[in-house]
Scaffold this motif. Structure first.
Motif, PDB file in Angstrom:
ATOM      1  N   LEU A  17       0.765  -1.309  -0.032  1.00 57.98           N
ATOM      2  CA  LEU A  17       0.001   0.061   0.105  1.00 57.98           C
ATOM      3  C   LEU A  17       0.674   1.239  -0.109  1.00 57.98           C
ATOM      4  CD1 LEU A  17      -2.817  -0.992   2.530  1.00 57.98           C
ATOM      5  CD2 LEU A  17      -3.105  -0.460  -0.091  1.00 57.98           C
ATOM      6  N   ILE A  18       1.800   1.252   0.963  1.00 57.62           N
ATOM      7  CA  ILE A  18       2.780   2.466   0.753  1.00 57.62           C
ATOM      8  C   ILE A  18       3.460   2.517  -0.371  1.00 57.62           C
ATOM      9  CG2 ILE A  18       4.955   3.254   1.976  1.00 57.62           C
ATOM     10  CD1 ILE A  18       3.976   1.985   4.588  1.00 57.62           C
ATOM     11  N   ARG A  19       3.880   1.638  -0.955  1.00 59.68           N
ATOM     12  CA  ARG A  19       4.735   1.656  -2.347  1.00 59.68           C
ATOM     13  C   ARG A  19       3.830   2.177  -3.583  1.00 59.68           C
ATOM     14  NH1 ARG A  19       5.737  -1.343  -7.003  1.00 59.68           N
ATOM     15  NH2 ARG A  19       3.973  -3.081  -6.300  1.00 59.68           N
ATOM     16  N   LEU A  20       2.803   1.713  -3.348  1.00 59.00           N
ATOM     17  CA  LEU A  20       1.861   2.124  -4.531  1.00 59.00           C
ATOM     18  C   LEU A  20       1.172   3.505  -4.315  1.00 59.00           C
ATOM     19  CD1 LEU A  20      -0.015  -1.254  -4.954  1.00 59.00           C
ATOM     20  CD2 LEU A  20       1.622  -0.140  -6.659  1.00 59.00           C
ATOM     21  N   LEU A  21       0.920   3.970  -3.079  1.00 57.25           N
ATOM     22  CA  LEU A  21       0.314   5.064  -2.920  1.00 57.25           C
ATOM     23  C   LEU A  21       1.169   6.358  -2.871  1.00 57.25           C
ATOM     24  CD1 LEU A  21      -2.126   4.159   0.192  1.00 57.25           C
ATOM     25  CD2 LEU A  21      -2.943   4.765  -2.129  1.00 57.25           C
ATOM     26  N   HIS A  22       2.361   5.842  -2.988  1.00 58.42           N
ATOM     27  CA  HIS A  22       3.545   6.961  -3.250  1.00 58.42           C
ATOM     28  C   HIS A  22       3.274   7.871  -4.332  1.00 58.42           C
ATOM     29  CE1 HIS A  22       7.347   9.325  -2.774  1.00 58.42           C
ATOM     30  NE2 HIS A  22       7.792   8.613  -3.834  1.00 58.42           N
ATOM     31  N   THR A  23       2.819   7.183  -5.445  1.00 48.41           N
ATOM     32  CA  THR A  23       2.661   7.941  -6.660  1.00 48.41           C
ATOM     33  C   THR A  23       1.193   8.189  -7.160  1.00 48.41           C
ATOM     34  OG1 THR A  23       2.312   5.847  -7.826  1.00 48.41           O
ATOM     35  CG2 THR A  23       4.644   6.695  -7.648  1.00 48.41           C
ATOM     36  N   HIS A  24       0.117   7.982  -6.130  1.00 51.00           N
ATOM     37  CA  HIS A  24      -1.199   8.483  -6.209  1.00 51.00           C
ATOM     38  C   HIS A  24      -1.569  10.092  -6.112  1.00 51.00           C
ATOM     39  CE1 HIS A  24      -5.503   7.782  -5.831  1.00 51.00           C
ATOM     40  NE2 HIS A  24      -5.418   6.737  -6.076  1.00 51.00           N
ATOM     41  N   LYS A  25      -2.145  10.353  -6.984  1.00 52.10           N
ATOM     42  CA  LYS A  25      -2.367  11.688  -7.340  1.00 52.10           C
ATOM     43  C   LYS A  25      -3.423  12.235  -6.235  1.00 52.10           C
ATOM     44  CE  LYS A  25      -1.794  12.147 -12.281  1.00 52.10           C
ATOM     45  NZ  LYS A  25      -2.466  12.391 -13.491  1.00 52.10           N
ATOM     46  N   HIS A  26      -3.985  11.532  -5.652  1.00 49.64           N
ATOM     47  CA  HIS A  26      -5.072  12.075  -4.482  1.00 49.64           C
ATOM     48  C   HIS A  26      -5.175  11.509  -3.418  1.00 49.64           C
ATOM     49  CE1 HIS A  26      -7.216  13.163  -8.446  1.00 49.64           C
ATOM     50  NE2 HIS A  26      -7.163  11.946  -9.008  1.00 49.64           N
ATOM     51  N   TYR A 288       4.056  -9.793 -12.442  1.00 48.62           N
ATOM     52  CA  TYR A 288       4.792  -9.467 -11.274  1.00 48.62           C
ATOM     53  C   TYR A 288       4.978  -7.988 -11.068  1.00 48.62           C
ATOM     54  CZ  TYR A 288       8.757 -10.723  -8.124  1.00 48.62           C
ATOM     55  OH  TYR A 288       9.724 -10.697  -7.100  1.00 48.62           O
ATOM     56  N   GLY A 289       4.531  -7.622  -9.533  1.00 49.75           N
ATOM     57  CA  GLY A 289       4.510  -6.227  -9.099  1.00 49.75           C
ATOM     58  C   GLY A 289       3.438  -5.369  -9.623  1.00 49.75           C
ATOM     59  N   SER A 290       2.612  -5.919 -10.364  1.00 50.19           N
ATOM     60  CA  SER A 290       1.246  -5.085 -10.926  1.00 50.19           C
ATOM     61  C   SER A 290      -0.064  -5.604 -10.523  1.00 50.19           C
ATOM     62  CB  SER A 290       1.206  -5.286 -12.562  1.00 50.19           C
ATOM     63  OG  SER A 290       0.992  -6.560 -12.812  1.00 50.19           O
ATOM     64  N   ASN A 291      -0.871  -4.707 -11.206  1.00 50.87           N
ATOM     65  CA  ASN A 291      -2.248  -4.931 -10.802  1.00 50.87           C
ATOM     66  C   ASN A 291      -2.973  -5.811 -11.747  1.00 50.87           C
ATOM     67  OD1 ASN A 291      -4.381  -4.329  -8.417  1.00 50.87           O
ATOM     68  ND2 ASN A 291      -5.456  -3.290 -10.345  1.00 50.87           N
ATOM     69  N   TYR A 292      -2.225  -6.390 -12.520  1.00 53.05           N
ATOM     70  CA  TYR A 292      -2.968  -6.979 -13.572  1.00 53.05           C
ATOM     71  C   TYR A 292      -3.469  -8.761 -13.107  1.00 53.05           C
ATOM     72  CZ  TYR A 292      -1.605  -3.494 -17.077  1.00 53.05           C
ATOM     73  OH  TYR A 292      -1.556  -2.318 -17.530  1.00 53.05           O
ATOM     74  N   CYS A 293      -4.534  -8.921 -13.940  1.00 56.94           N
ATOM     75  CA  CYS A 293      -4.895 -10.377 -13.915  1.00 56.94           C
ATOM     76  C   CYS A 293      -4.672 -10.971 -15.380  1.00 56.94           C
ATOM     77  CB  CYS A 293      -6.182 -10.668 -13.387  1.00 56.94           C
ATOM     78  SG  CYS A 293      -6.780 -12.128 -13.378  1.00 56.94           S
ATOM     79  N   ALA A 320      -3.096  -5.247  -2.023  1.00 52.71           N
ATOM     80  CA  ALA A 320      -3.085  -3.772  -1.868  1.00 52.71           C
ATOM     81  C   ALA A 320      -3.425  -2.986  -3.354  1.00 52.71           C
ATOM     82  CB  ALA A 320      -1.517  -3.457  -1.623  1.00 52.71           C
ATOM     83  N   GLY A 321      -3.294  -3.617  -4.200  1.00 55.73           N
ATOM     84  CA  GLY A 321      -3.579  -3.064  -5.514  1.00 55.73           C
ATOM     85  C   GLY A 321      -5.177  -2.748  -5.887  1.00 55.73           C
ATOM     86  N   GLN A 322      -5.764  -4.234  -5.610  1.00 55.15           N
ATOM     87  CA  GLN A 322      -7.081  -4.133  -5.688  1.00 55.15           C
ATOM     88  C   GLN A 322      -7.760  -3.361  -4.677  1.00 55.15           C
ATOM     89  OE1 GLN A 322     -10.534  -7.246  -6.912  1.00 55.15           O
ATOM     90  NE2 GLN A 322      -9.060  -8.026  -5.411  1.00 55.15           N
ATOM     91  N   ALA A 323      -7.344  -3.347  -3.243  1.00 54.16           N
ATOM     92  CA  ALA A 323      -7.817  -2.273  -2.532  1.00 54.16           C
ATOM     93  C   ALA A 323      -7.583  -0.705  -2.900  1.00 54.16           C
ATOM     94  CB  ALA A 323      -7.063  -2.408  -1.016  1.00 54.16           C
ATOM     95  N   ALA A 336      -7.533   3.536 -12.676  1.00 50.73           N
ATOM     96  CA  ALA A 336      -6.146   3.053 -12.586  1.00 50.73           C
ATOM     97  C   ALA A 336      -4.879   4.113 -11.915  1.00 50.73           C
ATOM     98  CB  ALA A 336      -5.600   2.694 -13.935  1.00 50.73           C
ATOM     99  N   GLU A 337      -5.570   4.909 -11.243  1.00 56.32           N
ATOM    100  CA  GLU A 337      -4.748   5.798 -10.426  1.00 56.32           C
ATOM    101  C   GLU A 337      -3.889   5.116  -9.537  1.00 56.32           C
ATOM    102  OE1 GLU A 337      -2.421   8.767  -9.439  1.00 56.32           O
ATOM    103  OE2 GLU A 337      -4.079   9.189 -11.087  1.00 56.32           O
ATOM    104  N   GLY A 338      -2.678   5.446  -9.596  1.00 57.07           N
ATOM    105  CA  GLY A 338      -1.594   4.955  -8.696  1.00 57.07           C
ATOM    106  C   GLY A 338      -1.191   3.308  -9.021  1.00 57.07           C
TER     107      GLY A 338
END
Length: 346
Positions: A17-26, A288-293, A320-323, A336-338
């Motif tokens: 969550l911390i890693r992904l939210l670091h680049t989140h605009k909102h 790997y490391g992504s939100n893809y299925c 975390a990504g789906q959250a 797809a933000e973040g």
């Protein structure tokens, strides 16, 4: 900009969550809550966060959270979120639970499979099951999200288009799941010790995995009839990644090409599900490391079965990504933000 608190701050889900939210605009991480390590800096546990997170972890205190944050992510073990989320009932704080506390509708089922007292019925009724691609519209208006488990995310995204379109029967669905060691969490055990996991594959929780009733509950709702899947899990010697290979009896004659076309149409508005070309199947490295299925499909005419392979990163799309994807929908932001990152390779 909205403020975020992460409760359960030292687990793998929280770190993602911390890693992904670091680049989140909102969204920005305002508070990291840790019952066992409050007062410490998270960099003492995860040095790679040096320069990114400087505030010490805090103890849970509901009043300050209500006053200072807008969204709370519960990256906690089972049994914690159901006790804490009701404390936010009279506030505007949005709650997203990454544990299994709110996933099962049945009190009896939860207590049987999790071995803990179930959440109050009122809380269960408020929670929306956040399998984003399937319950897209329900997530938009939710205040409380129950984030799906990692195995259910992979298995359900793989199965639902075929089941909903009645190209498979509900009689005998077999799900063979394999997950990396990070799926067991950060707390070391004998079964996750390097000497036990390296160069080894271990079936575990056969017939008693807590994700079984979650998968069956969703599929039964889709089918309008009770479904009991055969679901087996295996621990494999990787850090992260998860794949389900699924076998389902065909309900009618259909070609692999037609099934692929059906899946592409079903998920055409959902960018995080990618359907492979005929003859191609996903690998865990692909996501790997992504939100893809990533999903691959094959009609086996010899056995009259549809074979589905569905791969995700267990810590991202499986947690975390789906959250974050759900948080984006809840707040009317770009889905797809973040999360708009290319998978890591090699």
């Amino acid at each position: 900009m909205k403020n975020v608190a992460i409760i359960g701050g030292t687990g793998y889900g929280a770190i993602e969550l911390i890693r992904l939210l670091h680049t989140h605009k909102h969204l920005q991480v305002k508070k990291i809550i840790s019952h066992s390590q409050f007062g410490e800096h998270i960099t003492s546990v995860y040095p790679h966060l040096t320069g990114f997170v400087e505030e010490p972890m805090e103890e849970f205190e509901v009043t300050s959270l209500i006053e200072e944050v807008d969204i709370v992510f519960f990256a906690t073990p089972a049994g914690v979120a159901k006790e804490l989320i009701p404390k936010f009932a009279d506030s505007t704080v949005q709650c997203i639970d990454l544990s299994g506390d709110l996933r099962l509708h049945s009190k009896e089922a939860y207590e049987k499979w999790y071995g803990k007292q179930a959440a109050p019925k009122e809380l269960l009724n408020q929670a929306v099951y956040g399998l984003t691609e399937i319950y897209h519209e329900q997530v938009k208006g939710a205040k409380i999200i129950s984030n799906p488990g990692c195995f259910p995310t992979s298995a359900l995204l793989g199965l639902i288009p075929a089941l909903e379109n009645k190209i498979i029967t509900s009689n005998h669905i077999v799900i063979d799941g394999k997950t990396a060691v990070s799926g067991a969490g950060r707390t070391p055990t004998a079964s996750t010790h390097f000497s036990d996991t390296n160069e080894n594959i271990t079936p575990y929780k056969i017939g008693k995995h807590q994700h079984i009733p979650e998968i069956d509950q969703v599929l039964s709702k889709i089918a309008g009839d009770a479904i009991n899947t055969t679901f087996t899990t295996h621990l494999i010697p990787m850090t992260r990644g998860l794949i389900c290979t699924i076998y389902a009896e065909l309900a009618k004659e259909i070609s692999t090409e037609a099934v692929i076309d059906l899946y592409r149409t079903y998920y055409e508005k959902h960018r995080f599900v990618r359907i492979k070309e005929i003859g191609a199947f996903p690998t865990t490295k692909d996501v790997y490391g992504s939100n893809y299925c990533d999903i691959g499909l094959h009609v086996d005419e010899r056995t009259n079965q549809l074979i589905i392979a569905s791969a995700i990163d267990n810590l991202v799309k499986g947690a975390a990504g789906q959250a974050i994807q759900n948080a984006n929908l809840m707040n009317g932001w770009e889905e797809a933000e973040g999360l708009d990152a290319i998978p890591i390779f090699p």
